[in-house]
Design a protein around this motif. Structure first.
Motif, PDB file in Angstrom:
ATOM      1  N   LEU A  26      77.352  52.864  52.882  1.00 36.78           N
ATOM      2  CA  LEU A  26      77.717  53.312  51.534  1.00 36.78           C
ATOM      3  C   LEU A  26      76.639  54.210  50.941  1.00 36.78           C
ATOM      4  CD1 LEU A  26      79.224  49.989  50.117  1.00 36.78           C
ATOM      5  CD2 LEU A  26      80.461  52.036  50.863  1.00 36.78           C
ATOM      6  N   THR A  27      75.373  53.889  51.185  1.00 35.57           N
ATOM      7  CA  THR A  27      74.274  54.707  50.673  1.00 35.57           C
ATOM      8  C   THR A  27      74.301  56.098  51.288  1.00 35.57           C
ATOM      9  OG1 THR A  27      72.880  52.739  50.401  1.00 35.57           O
ATOM     10  CG2 THR A  27      71.761  54.863  50.427  1.00 35.57           C
ATOM     11  N   ALA A  28      74.493  56.164  52.607  1.00 32.01           N
ATOM     12  CA  ALA A  28      74.536  57.453  53.293  1.00 32.01           C
ATOM     13  C   ALA A  28      75.747  58.276  52.855  1.00 32.01           C
ATOM     14  CB  ALA A  28      74.561  57.236  54.803  1.00 32.01           C
ATOM     15  N   LEU A  29      76.896  57.618  52.690  1.00 34.62           N
ATOM     16  CA  LEU A  29      78.097  58.331  52.241  1.00 34.62           C
ATOM     17  C   LEU A  29      77.917  58.889  50.843  1.00 34.62           C
ATOM     18  CD1 LEU A  29      81.027  56.068  53.533  1.00 34.62           C
ATOM     19  CD2 LEU A  29      80.554  58.432  54.174  1.00 34.62           C
ATOM     20  N   PHE A  30      77.287  58.108  49.958  1.00 31.96           N
ATOM     21  CA  PHE A  30      77.038  58.578  48.599  1.00 31.96           C
ATOM     22  C   PHE A  30      76.117  59.796  48.619  1.00 31.96           C
ATOM     23  CE2 PHE A  30      74.499  58.651  44.705  1.00 31.96           C
ATOM     24  CZ  PHE A  30      75.501  58.740  43.752  1.00 31.96           C
ATOM     25  N   GLY A  31      75.075  59.724  49.435  1.00 30.67           N
ATOM     26  CA  GLY A  31      74.159  60.855  49.534  1.00 30.67           C
ATOM     27  C   GLY A  31      74.844  62.086  50.087  1.00 30.67           C
ATOM     28  N   PHE A  32      75.737  61.896  51.062  1.00 31.83           N
ATOM     29  CA  PHE A  32      76.462  63.008  51.661  1.00 31.83           C
ATOM     30  C   PHE A  32      77.387  63.669  50.648  1.00 31.83           C
ATOM     31  CE2 PHE A  32      80.481  64.189  53.877  1.00 31.83           C
ATOM     32  CZ  PHE A  32      80.006  65.334  54.483  1.00 31.83           C
ATOM     33  N   ILE A  33      78.149  62.860  49.913  1.00 31.03           N
ATOM     34  CA  ILE A  33      79.062  63.399  48.891  1.00 31.03           C
ATOM     35  C   ILE A  33      78.270  64.110  47.798  1.00 31.03           C
ATOM     36  CG2 ILE A  33      80.733  62.774  47.099  1.00 31.03           C
ATOM     37  CD1 ILE A  33      81.640  60.485  48.943  1.00 31.03           C
ATOM     38  N   TYR A  34      77.138  63.531  47.408  1.00 32.41           N
ATOM     39  CA  TYR A  34      76.278  64.149  46.399  1.00 32.41           C
ATOM     40  C   TYR A  34      75.781  65.513  46.869  1.00 32.41           C
ATOM     41  CZ  TYR A  34      72.224  64.799  43.314  1.00 32.41           C
ATOM     42  OH  TYR A  34      71.308  65.320  42.420  1.00 32.41           O
ATOM     43  N   LEU A  35      75.497  65.625  48.173  1.00 32.35           N
ATOM     44  CA  LEU A  35      74.999  66.876  48.728  1.00 32.35           C
ATOM     45  C   LEU A  35      76.044  67.978  48.694  1.00 32.35           C
ATOM     46  CD1 LEU A  35      72.886  68.551  50.303  1.00 32.35           C
ATOM     47  CD2 LEU A  35      73.797  67.524  52.400  1.00 32.35           C
ATOM     48  N   VAL A  36      77.271  67.672  49.104  1.00 36.89           N
ATOM     49  CA  VAL A  36      78.291  68.719  49.239  1.00 36.89           C
ATOM     50  C   VAL A  36      79.116  68.916  47.969  1.00 36.89           C
ATOM     51  CG1 VAL A  36      78.469  68.263  51.714  1.00 36.89           C
ATOM     52  CG2 VAL A  36      80.068  67.154  50.158  1.00 36.89           C
ATOM     53  N   PHE A  37      78.985  68.024  46.984  1.00 37.00           N
ATOM     54  CA  PHE A  37      79.851  68.060  45.806  1.00 37.00           C
ATOM     55  C   PHE A  37      79.869  69.403  45.080  1.00 37.00           C
ATOM     56  CE2 PHE A  37      80.914  67.271  41.338  1.00 37.00           C
ATOM     57  CZ  PHE A  37      82.131  66.629  41.491  1.00 37.00           C
ATOM     58  N   PRO A  38      78.723  70.069  44.867  1.00 38.84           N
ATOM     59  CA  PRO A  38      78.759  71.332  44.108  1.00 38.84           C
ATOM     60  C   PRO A  38      79.602  72.423  44.732  1.00 38.84           C
ATOM     61  CG  PRO A  38      76.522  70.497  44.292  1.00 38.84           C
ATOM     62  CD  PRO A  38      77.359  69.700  45.237  1.00 38.84           C
ATOM     63  N   THR A  39      79.788  72.367  46.056  1.00 39.39           N
ATOM     64  CA  THR A  39      80.542  73.430  46.728  1.00 39.39           C
ATOM     65  C   THR A  39      81.987  73.038  47.011  1.00 39.39           C
ATOM     66  OG1 THR A  39      79.844  72.657  48.917  1.00 39.39           O
ATOM     67  CG2 THR A  39      78.447  74.285  47.845  1.00 39.39           C
ATOM     68  N   LEU A  40      82.384  71.866  46.543  1.00 40.72           N
ATOM     69  CA  LEU A  40      83.748  71.429  46.813  1.00 40.72           C
ATOM     70  C   LEU A  40      84.757  72.251  46.033  1.00 40.72           C
ATOM     71  CD1 LEU A  40      83.466  67.521  46.860  1.00 40.72           C
ATOM     72  CD2 LEU A  40      83.364  69.130  48.764  1.00 40.72           C
TER      73      LEU A  40
END
Length: 279
Positions: free
Chosen positions: A124-138
């Motif tokens: 869950l921690t890694a998934l949250f970090g991943f979504i946080y990383l790509v969110f601005p370009t979604l």
């Protein structure tokens, strides 16, 4: 340490694959069909000579790998290339790695693998970090792009799981690529040869030989040493590695968001790496 080194090298190869694909297609140096065909054919030829001539592998190695793995490899490669024609990088990465996670974790669970509380927290921690990383370009994905990238992720997940029992990673990876050749030839008539440039062809060949052929051999060497959840979650590091590569080789800036996301993803992967339960 061996597992860590092999996994990191494989993930670097995956990140390189994404960068090479974006360079070739983004700069319109080659079309998606041409990139896929050149990538698969160059990998198959290189690995054939590497494994069966340079290493003088016994002919019995021709029986390694499987048509199932080869079909999954082909589906991953062709869908990946065409999906990025209609998706931006962040959206494509989210769909791809989200599909990989769902596929691998579901199959691992169905096969009887147990996930500890620590591993689930890490996931869950890694998934949250991943979504946080790509969110601005979604952005809202096109339906065709979403479907293609989802298929690519599922196919890659299944190809990865098939490699967990690999006893001869070099021979199995080589034969998997060689068996994609008939499928690549089916796509050949759809290649727009007028759009193929020398640069695009070279980039596709590097993707095939180095980041696909050699990279996937290393990945198959690492997989038997990893649990299903470790193999799945570790791949969330790929976008982070790609971003670092962009900074080192393309002078792209390192943002605060990347630093925070990297800490979250690395922390999550570290927790999952402590997972000791096996199938």
């Amino acid at each position: 340490m061996k597992t860590c080194v092999l996994t990191i090298i494989a993930l670097i190869a995956f990140a390189g694959n994404s960068i090479l694909c974006r360079i070739a297609l983004g700069d319109a140096q080659i079309d998606a069909a041409g990139f896929t065909v050149a990538r698969l054919i160059s990998a198959a030829i290189f690995l054939y000579f590497l494994v069966f001539f340079y290493k003088r592998t016994d002919e019995s190695s021709l029986n390694y790998g499987s048509w199932w793995s080869s079909i999954m490899l082909f589906i991953y490669a062709i869908c990946f290339s065409f999906a990025y024609l209609t998706l931006d990088t962040g959206t494509g990465a989210l769909i791809l790695f989200g599909s990989v996670q769902l596929c691998m974790l579901t199959m691992s669970k169905l096969s009887g693998e147990r996930f500890s509380s620590l591993a689930l927290i890490g996931l869950l921690t890694a998934l949250f970090g991943f979504i946080y990383l790509v969110f601005p370009t979604l952005s809202t994905p096109s339906l065709i792009g979403f479907v293609l990238m989802s298929l690519s992720g599922v196919a890659w997940g299944l190809y990865t799981l098939a490699g967990k029992g690999a006893k001869q990673p070099s021979a199995e990876t080589s034969m998997n690529f060689i068996r994609t050749l008939p499928l690549a030839l089916i796509v050949l008539p759809f290649v727009d040869f007028s759009s193929v440039t020398t640069k695009g062809l070279i980039v596709a060949m590097i993707s095939g030989i180095v980041t696909s052929g050699i990279g996937y051999i290393i990945w198959y060497k690492a997989l038997p040493l990893l649990t299903g959840i470790q193999a799945a979650v570790s791949q969330l590091l790929v976008p982070v590695i790609a971003a670092i590569g962009g900074f080192l080789f393309l002078s792209e800036p390192i943002s605060t968001r990347l630093i925070i996301a990297s800490i979250l993803i690395l922390g999550g992967v570290l927790l999952v790496s402590l997972e000791k339960s096996k199938e």
